[in-house]
Design a protein around this motif. Structure first.
Motif, PDB file in Angstrom:
ATOM      1  N   ALA A 181       0.912  -1.233  -0.244  1.00  0.00           N
ATOM      2  CA  ALA A 181       0.034  -0.068   0.057  1.00  0.00           C
ATOM      3  C   ALA A 181       0.906   1.258  -0.097  1.00  0.00           C
ATOM      4  O   ALA A 181       1.806   1.300   0.679  1.00  0.00           O
ATOM      5  N   GLU A 182       0.596   2.138  -0.796  1.00  0.00           N
ATOM      6  CA  GLU A 182       1.194   3.480  -0.947  1.00  0.00           C
ATOM      7  C   GLU A 182       0.081   4.673  -0.601  1.00  0.00           C
ATOM      8  O   GLU A 182       0.518   5.735  -0.141  1.00  0.00           O
ATOM      9  N   LEU A 183      -0.925   4.278  -0.401  1.00  0.00           N
ATOM     10  CA  LEU A 183      -1.974   5.515   0.125  1.00  0.00           C
ATOM     11  C   LEU A 183      -3.089   4.458   0.737  1.00  0.00           C
ATOM     12  O   LEU A 183      -3.334   3.443   0.487  1.00  0.00           O
ATOM     13  N   LEU A 184      -4.074   5.075   1.590  1.00  0.00           N
ATOM     14  CA  LEU A 184      -4.996   4.387   2.287  1.00  0.00           C
ATOM     15  C   LEU A 184      -6.052   5.026   2.390  1.00  0.00           C
ATOM     16  O   LEU A 184      -6.367   6.392   2.528  1.00  0.00           O
ATOM     17  N   ALA A 185      -7.155   4.349   2.176  1.00  0.00           N
ATOM     18  CA  ALA A 185      -8.510   5.118   2.168  1.00  0.00           C
ATOM     19  C   ALA A 185      -9.214   4.756   3.621  1.00  0.00           C
ATOM     20  O   ALA A 185      -9.145   3.561   4.158  1.00  0.00           O
ATOM     21  N   VAL A 186      -9.778   5.606   4.169  1.00  0.00           N
ATOM     22  CA  VAL A 186     -10.635   5.575   5.403  1.00  0.00           C
ATOM     23  C   VAL A 186     -11.916   6.218   5.350  1.00  0.00           C
ATOM     24  O   VAL A 186     -11.995   7.511   6.055  1.00  0.00           O
ATOM     25  N   PRO A 187     -12.903   5.846   4.725  1.00  0.00           N
ATOM     26  CA  PRO A 187     -14.052   6.138   4.693  1.00  0.00           C
ATOM     27  C   PRO A 187     -14.821   6.016   6.260  1.00  0.00           C
ATOM     28  O   PRO A 187     -14.431   5.342   6.708  1.00  0.00           O
ATOM     29  N   CYS A 212       2.238   6.824   4.054  1.00  0.00           N
ATOM     30  CA  CYS A 212       1.270   6.668   3.226  1.00  0.00           C
ATOM     31  C   CYS A 212       0.363   8.141   3.191  1.00  0.00           C
ATOM     32  O   CYS A 212       0.487   8.702   4.121  1.00  0.00           O
ATOM     33  N   HIS A 213      -0.181   8.335   1.819  1.00  0.00           N
ATOM     34  CA  HIS A 213      -1.129   9.229   1.761  1.00  0.00           C
ATOM     35  C   HIS A 213      -2.194   8.671   2.672  1.00  0.00           C
ATOM     36  O   HIS A 213      -2.659   7.424   2.493  1.00  0.00           O
ATOM     37  N   ILE A 214      -2.959   9.257   3.281  1.00  0.00           N
ATOM     38  CA  ILE A 214      -4.265   9.043   3.866  1.00  0.00           C
ATOM     39  C   ILE A 214      -5.491  10.021   3.260  1.00  0.00           C
ATOM     40  O   ILE A 214      -5.561  11.021   2.985  1.00  0.00           O
ATOM     41  N   LEU A 215      -6.441   8.983   2.758  1.00  0.00           N
ATOM     42  CA  LEU A 215      -7.929   9.609   2.062  1.00  0.00           C
ATOM     43  C   LEU A 215      -8.854   9.388   2.874  1.00  0.00           C
ATOM     44  O   LEU A 215      -9.354   8.174   2.845  1.00  0.00           O
ATOM     45  N   ALA A 216      -9.357  10.192   3.847  1.00  0.00           N
ATOM     46  CA  ALA A 216     -10.646   9.900   4.467  1.00  0.00           C
ATOM     47  C   ALA A 216     -11.742  10.774   4.564  1.00  0.00           C
ATOM     48  O   ALA A 216     -11.876  11.973   4.861  1.00  0.00           O
ATOM     49  N   GLY A 231     -17.784  14.787  10.069  1.00  0.00           N
ATOM     50  CA  GLY A 231     -17.329  15.657   8.975  1.00  0.00           C
ATOM     51  C   GLY A 231     -15.935  15.590   9.175  1.00  0.00           C
ATOM     52  O   GLY A 231     -14.893  14.597   9.429  1.00  0.00           O
ATOM     53  N   HIS A 232     -15.157  16.751   8.607  1.00  0.00           N
ATOM     54  CA  HIS A 232     -13.688  17.123   8.481  1.00  0.00           C
ATOM     55  C   HIS A 232     -13.221  16.087   7.597  1.00  0.00           C
ATOM     56  O   HIS A 232     -12.244  15.424   7.713  1.00  0.00           O
ATOM     57  N   SER A 233     -13.833  15.898   6.211  1.00  0.00           N
ATOM     58  CA  SER A 233     -13.004  14.704   5.616  1.00  0.00           C
ATOM     59  C   SER A 233     -11.602  15.538   5.150  1.00  0.00           C
ATOM     60  O   SER A 233     -11.335  16.680   5.281  1.00  0.00           O
ATOM     61  N   ILE A 234     -10.795  14.409   5.164  1.00  0.00           N
ATOM     62  CA  ILE A 234      -9.097  15.196   5.079  1.00  0.00           C
ATOM     63  C   ILE A 234      -8.170  14.439   4.171  1.00  0.00           C
ATOM     64  O   ILE A 234      -8.570  13.025   4.050  1.00  0.00           O
ATOM     65  N   ALA A 235      -7.339  14.817   3.540  1.00  0.00           N
ATOM     66  CA  ALA A 235      -6.118  14.118   3.106  1.00  0.00           C
ATOM     67  C   ALA A 235      -4.844  14.724   3.675  1.00  0.00           C
ATOM     68  O   ALA A 235      -4.563  15.768   3.954  1.00  0.00           O
ATOM     69  N   ILE A 236      -4.168  13.777   3.911  1.00  0.00           N
ATOM     70  CA  ILE A 236      -2.871  13.816   4.354  1.00  0.00           C
ATOM     71  C   ILE A 236      -1.602  13.235   3.740  1.00  0.00           C
ATOM     72  O   ILE A 236      -1.822  12.161   3.117  1.00  0.00           O
ATOM     73  N   ASN A 237      -0.494  13.963   3.808  1.00  0.00           N
ATOM     74  CA  ASN A 237       0.716  13.275   2.903  1.00  0.00           C
ATOM     75  C   ASN A 237       1.482  12.425   3.677  1.00  0.00           C
ATOM     76  O   ASN A 237       1.227  12.108   5.249  1.00  0.00           O
TER      77      ASN A 237
END
Length: 288
Positions: A181-187, A212-216, A231-237
């Motif tokens: 994994a290089e990025l991670l999804a966290v819905p 990893c990048h985080i896409l939540a 709420g507060h959807s967020i992308a983190i490097n």
């Protein structure tokens, strides 16, 4: 809401924040509109929140909408949306009937731009808590936990799948990294008290410790079933810096909030080179 400046040299992810309700058709209409906007803005892949198609804690009422995946129309609709707009889609998650015909699965899907299914993941860790506010949640009473991790190739890189309460279990994310994994999804559909206390801290920690990048992407606001989400959807490097965050506030004419964020494919290598955790683990030869 802050939207990252678009650049043509890196792929962009679209985070779609929703206030999903008890009517799947209305939620699907919102998703299709948001996907059209994301595609028009040049996103390579869109990410939805947990329970994007149906958010309803009334088990009897929601049961009329839930079926086995083989007979489920929501997934086919989202495959059609992805194909029509030419965009990859992470569905956040949806409730499906488990094979025992009694409990449910909290399942994510990854859909390619041609509408084909590329992966699915069932939430492993159940939200069974007694909060200081008096809120009590026993997700395991209605949902069956998953047993398999999942990593899938996407236009953004190799994506590891997780859902909401999973974020509290760092061992899961280490496994995902071991699978490439290089990025991670966290819905997510975080409650307000747990979101205020832990959301940013947990997500930044997962980014830093995995490189990893985080896409939540999150649910936001007051829902028809009576719950409120943070709420507060967020992308983190991979260095732990916040690239983009969708703030709350007064709603506009749309039933969603959307923001694009660039995913730099070099960022993971830079972070892991600077702090080579895998090399340190190998040198110590310790299995935890």
């Amino acid at each position: 809401m802050t939207t990252a400046q678009k650049r043509s040299d890196v792929p962009h992810a679209a985070l779609i924040q929703m206030t999903s309700g008890i009517d799947p058709q209305r939620n699907l209409a919102t998703i299709e509109e948001a996907l059209g906007e994301a595609a028009a803005q040049g996103a390579a892949m869109a990410f939805l929140p947990e329970m994007s198609v149906l958010l309803d804690r009334d088990r009897e009422r929601s049961s009329h909408h839930i079926s086995l995946e083989s007979g489920e129309a929501w997934l086919r609709a989202m495959q059609d949306f992805a194909r029509r707009h030419g965009i990859w889609l992470h569905t956040g998650s949806k409730p499906l009937l488990a094979s025992d015909g009694r409990r449910r699965l909290n399942r994510s899907h990854v859909i390619a731009a041609d509408g084909s299914l590329r992966a699915h993941y069932d939430k492993i860790h159940m939200f069974d808590v007694d909060l200081p506010t008096g809120e009590k949640w026993v997700e395991s009473a209605a949902f069956l936990g998953g047993e398999q991790i999942c990593v899938v190739d996407t236009p953004l890189g190799r994506l590891g799948l997780s859902i909401c309460f999973d974020v509290r279990f760092p061992e899961l994310y280490r496994r995902l990294v071991e699978e490439g994994a290089e990025l991670l999804a966290v819905p997510a559909a975080f409650t307000v008290p747990t979101g205020e206390a832990h959301w940013h801290i947990l997500l930044r920690a997962r980014a830093i410790e995995t490189g990893c990048h985080i896409l939540a992407t999150a649910q936001e606001g007051q829902h028809e079933d009576g719950r409120a989400t943070y709420g507060h959807s967020i992308a983190i490097n991979p260095w732990g810096s916040i690239l983009m965050e969708i703030e709350g506030g007064e709603s506009d004419e749309k039933d969603y909030r959307l923001a694009l964020v660039p995913i730099d494919p070099v960022a993971t290598k830079k972070a892991r080179t600077a702090i080579p955790l895998s090399r340190s683990r190998a040198a110590r030869n310790i299995t935890l």
